[in-house]
Write a protein that holds these residues in place. Structure first.
Motif, PDB file in Angstrom:
ATOM      1  N   ILE A 181      -6.658  -6.334   2.381  1.00 19.24           N
ATOM      2  CA  ILE A 181      -6.473  -6.415   3.835  1.00 19.24           C
ATOM      3  C   ILE A 181      -7.079  -5.231   4.569  1.00 19.24           C
ATOM      4  O   ILE A 181      -7.053  -5.190   5.796  1.00 19.24           O
ATOM      5  CB  ILE A 181      -4.968  -6.536   4.197  1.00 19.24           C
ATOM      6  N   LYS A 223       0.837  -1.213   0.000  1.00 21.93           N
ATOM      7  CA  LYS A 223       0.000   0.000   0.000  1.00 21.93           C
ATOM      8  C   LYS A 223       0.866   1.255   0.000  1.00 21.93           C
ATOM      9  O   LYS A 223       1.903   1.281   0.662  1.00 21.93           O
ATOM     10  CB  LYS A 223      -0.941  -0.006   1.213  1.00 21.93           C
ATOM     11  N   ARG A 273       6.292   4.186   5.242  1.00 23.65           N
ATOM     12  CA  ARG A 273       5.368   4.858   4.328  1.00 23.65           C
ATOM     13  C   ARG A 273       5.291   6.337   4.682  1.00 23.65           C
ATOM     14  O   ARG A 273       5.445   6.715   5.833  1.00 23.65           O
ATOM     15  CB  ARG A 273       3.971   4.234   4.443  1.00 23.65           C
ATOM     16  N   MET A 293       2.512  -8.483  11.656  1.00 26.49           N
ATOM     17  CA  MET A 293       2.978  -7.451  10.748  1.00 26.49           C
ATOM     18  C   MET A 293       4.466  -7.228  11.032  1.00 26.49           C
ATOM     19  O   MET A 293       5.080  -8.027  11.730  1.00 26.49           O
ATOM     20  CB  MET A 293       2.159  -6.163  10.946  1.00 26.49           C
ATOM     21  N   THR A 294       5.041  -6.163  10.485  1.00 27.84           N
ATOM     22  CA  THR A 294       6.481  -5.973  10.642  1.00 27.84           C
ATOM     23  C   THR A 294       6.937  -6.090  12.103  1.00 27.84           C
ATOM     24  O   THR A 294       7.937  -6.739  12.400  1.00 27.84           O
ATOM     25  CB  THR A 294       6.905  -4.596  10.079  1.00 27.84           C
ATOM     26  N   ARG A 313       1.641 -10.419   7.247  1.00 26.83           N
ATOM     27  CA  ARG A 313       1.458  -9.277   6.343  1.00 26.83           C
ATOM     28  C   ARG A 313       2.527  -8.239   6.666  1.00 26.83           C
ATOM     29  O   ARG A 313       2.398  -7.518   7.645  1.00 26.83           O
ATOM     30  CB  ARG A 313       0.055  -8.688   6.535  1.00 26.83           C
ATOM     31  N   ASN A 344      -4.715  -2.129   0.854  1.00 28.10           N
ATOM     32  CA  ASN A 344      -5.834  -1.836   1.742  1.00 28.10           C
ATOM     33  C   ASN A 344      -6.860  -0.879   1.146  1.00 28.10           C
ATOM     34  O   ASN A 344      -7.806  -0.505   1.817  1.00 28.10           O
ATOM     35  CB  ASN A 344      -5.337  -1.314   3.095  1.00 28.10           C
ATOM     36  N   ILE A 383      -5.676  -7.682  13.360  1.00 28.11           N
ATOM     37  CA  ILE A 383      -4.626  -6.664  13.416  1.00 28.11           C
ATOM     38  C   ILE A 383      -4.386  -6.398  14.898  1.00 28.11           C
ATOM     39  O   ILE A 383      -5.260  -5.868  15.579  1.00 28.11           O
ATOM     40  CB  ILE A 383      -5.061  -5.364  12.716  1.00 28.11           C
ATOM     41  N   MET A 421      -8.587 -13.424  10.595  1.00 30.30           N
ATOM     42  CA  MET A 421      -7.543 -12.406  10.497  1.00 30.30           C
ATOM     43  C   MET A 421      -7.669 -11.451  11.679  1.00 30.30           C
ATOM     44  O   MET A 421      -8.770 -11.190  12.161  1.00 30.30           O
ATOM     45  CB  MET A 421      -7.717 -11.640   9.179  1.00 30.30           C
ATOM     46  N   GLY A 475       4.757  -4.985   5.605  1.00 27.01           N
ATOM     47  CA  GLY A 475       4.909  -3.822   4.732  1.00 27.01           C
ATOM     48  C   GLY A 475       6.240  -3.130   4.954  1.00 27.01           C
ATOM     49  O   GLY A 475       7.192  -3.275   4.177  1.00 27.01           O
ATOM     50  N   THR A 476       6.334  -2.379   6.039  1.00 24.20           N
ATOM     51  CA  THR A 476       7.518  -1.593   6.355  1.00 24.20           C
ATOM     52  C   THR A 476       8.801  -2.420   6.317  1.00 24.20           C
ATOM     53  O   THR A 476       9.829  -1.941   5.827  1.00 24.20           O
ATOM     54  CB  THR A 476       7.354  -0.979   7.766  1.00 24.20           C
TER      55      THR A 476
HETATM   56  C1  LIG Z   1      -0.379  -1.701   6.651  1.00 19.06           C
HETATM   57  C2  LIG Z   1      -0.850  -3.026   7.074  1.00 19.06           C
HETATM   58  C3  LIG Z   1       0.064  -4.066   7.349  1.00 19.06           C
HETATM   59  C4  LIG Z   1       1.568  -3.902   7.258  1.00 19.06           C
HETATM   60  O1  LIG Z   1       2.030  -3.107   8.294  1.00 19.06           O
HETATM   61  P1  LIG Z   1       3.610  -2.951   8.570  1.00 19.06           P
HETATM   62  O2  LIG Z   1       3.688  -2.577   9.991  1.00 19.06           O
HETATM   63  O3  LIG Z   1       4.077  -1.871   7.643  1.00 19.06           O
HETATM   64  O4  LIG Z   1       4.242  -4.255   8.287  1.00 19.06           O
HETATM   65  C5  LIG Z   1      -0.450  -5.289   7.703  1.00 19.06           C
HETATM   66  N1  LIG Z   1      -1.781  -5.503   7.827  1.00 19.06           N
HETATM   67  C6  LIG Z   1      -2.683  -4.528   7.577  1.00 19.06           C
HETATM   68  C7  LIG Z   1      -4.129  -4.841   7.715  1.00 19.06           C
HETATM   69  C8  LIG Z   1      -2.245  -3.265   7.207  1.00 19.06           C
HETATM   70  O5  LIG Z   1      -3.159  -2.304   6.972  1.00 19.06           O
END
Ligand SMILES: *Cc1c(COP(=O)(O)O)cnc(C)c1O
Length: 227
Positions: free
Chosen positions: A76, A34, A226, A201-202, A217, A55, A160, A158, A219-220
């Protein structure tokens, strides 16, 4: 940079799996791209990534036709009902189904297009006001209702977890989600399996893998921060 980051993340996943008795094939790394430009996704693709997480519906629609056809796209982010029609038939898995009306819309669109859509039910395990997702208490009832809808299949759960720089803090939330998936699996509900556990996540994917994640999942950790 992306390639080096990916190597590190993959190594971490492998080491965590080895240490906690899991096979690395059980864990799918989803690169969360994203806000990132196409060149970044292409670099990750060249480094072997085939699962990308986004997302926003609009961003997905822009990126999907510009990337190779063998990419598996993961939605996601929070999904509005009026955007469902753009996603169905285009993405491999929708991770963020958190209400019956949303599931009904996905079902309606999938039936109309004559496709099958795989989904996860998003659970707000920590009960954070700022996050979407059904509660732990309501999750089973929601799964039972969604399971009756045509055109979609529940593949798992799932969550977060809260933002933290101490990933140990999130262990209990991952444990709750995993236990919930075991409890739901034991009910043997038609059209429901609990093979996928999308968590981590990260900041906390190592702990999530220890606690049973099958999808992380990141990202960073792959693409950098970002804006
Ligand atoms: C942005 C996002 C991630 C990734 O987050 P990071 O901390 O950058 O790894 C994972 N899951 C969801 C639902 C997100 O929106």
């Amino acid at each position: 940079m992306i390639q080096e980051n990916l190597e590190m993340v993959r190594k971490e996943i492998e080491m965590t799996c080895a240490r906690y008795g899991r096979r690395k094939e059980e864990v799918t790394l989803i690169a969360v791209s994203k806000t990132k430009p196409l060149e970044d996704l292409q670099e990750a693709y060249r480094a072997g990534i085939r699962d990308f997480g986004e997302n926003k519906v609009q961003e997905l629609m822009d990126k999907i036709p510009r990337m190779p056809g063998d990419v598996r796209w993961h939605m996601i982010g929070h999904l509005q009902r009026n955007k469902v029609k753009y996603l169905v038939g285009k993405v491999s898995l929708i991770h963020s189904v958190d209400s019956l009306p949303l599931a009904q819309e996905i079902s309606r669109e999938a039936t109309k297009q004559n496709v099958e859509t795989d989904i996860l039910v998003q659970v707000n395990v920590a009960g954070e006001q700022s996050k979407f997702g059904t509660s732990l208490e309501e999750a089973l009832t929601l799964v039972q209702h969604i399971s009756l809808l045509p055109g979609l299949h529940i593949k798992g759960l799932m969550t977060i977890a809260p933002y933290t720089d101490q990933e140990e803090d999130n262990r209990t939330y991952f444990r709750f989600l995993r236990q919930l998936s075991v409890d739901i699996a034991q009910k043997n509900i038609d059209n429901v399996n609990m093979n996928v556990l999308s968590m981590g996540m990260t900041g906390d994917y190592r702990t999530a893998i220890q606690e049973g994640a099958t999808c992380v999942r990141v990202g960073t950790g792959i693409f950098g921060s970002r804006n």
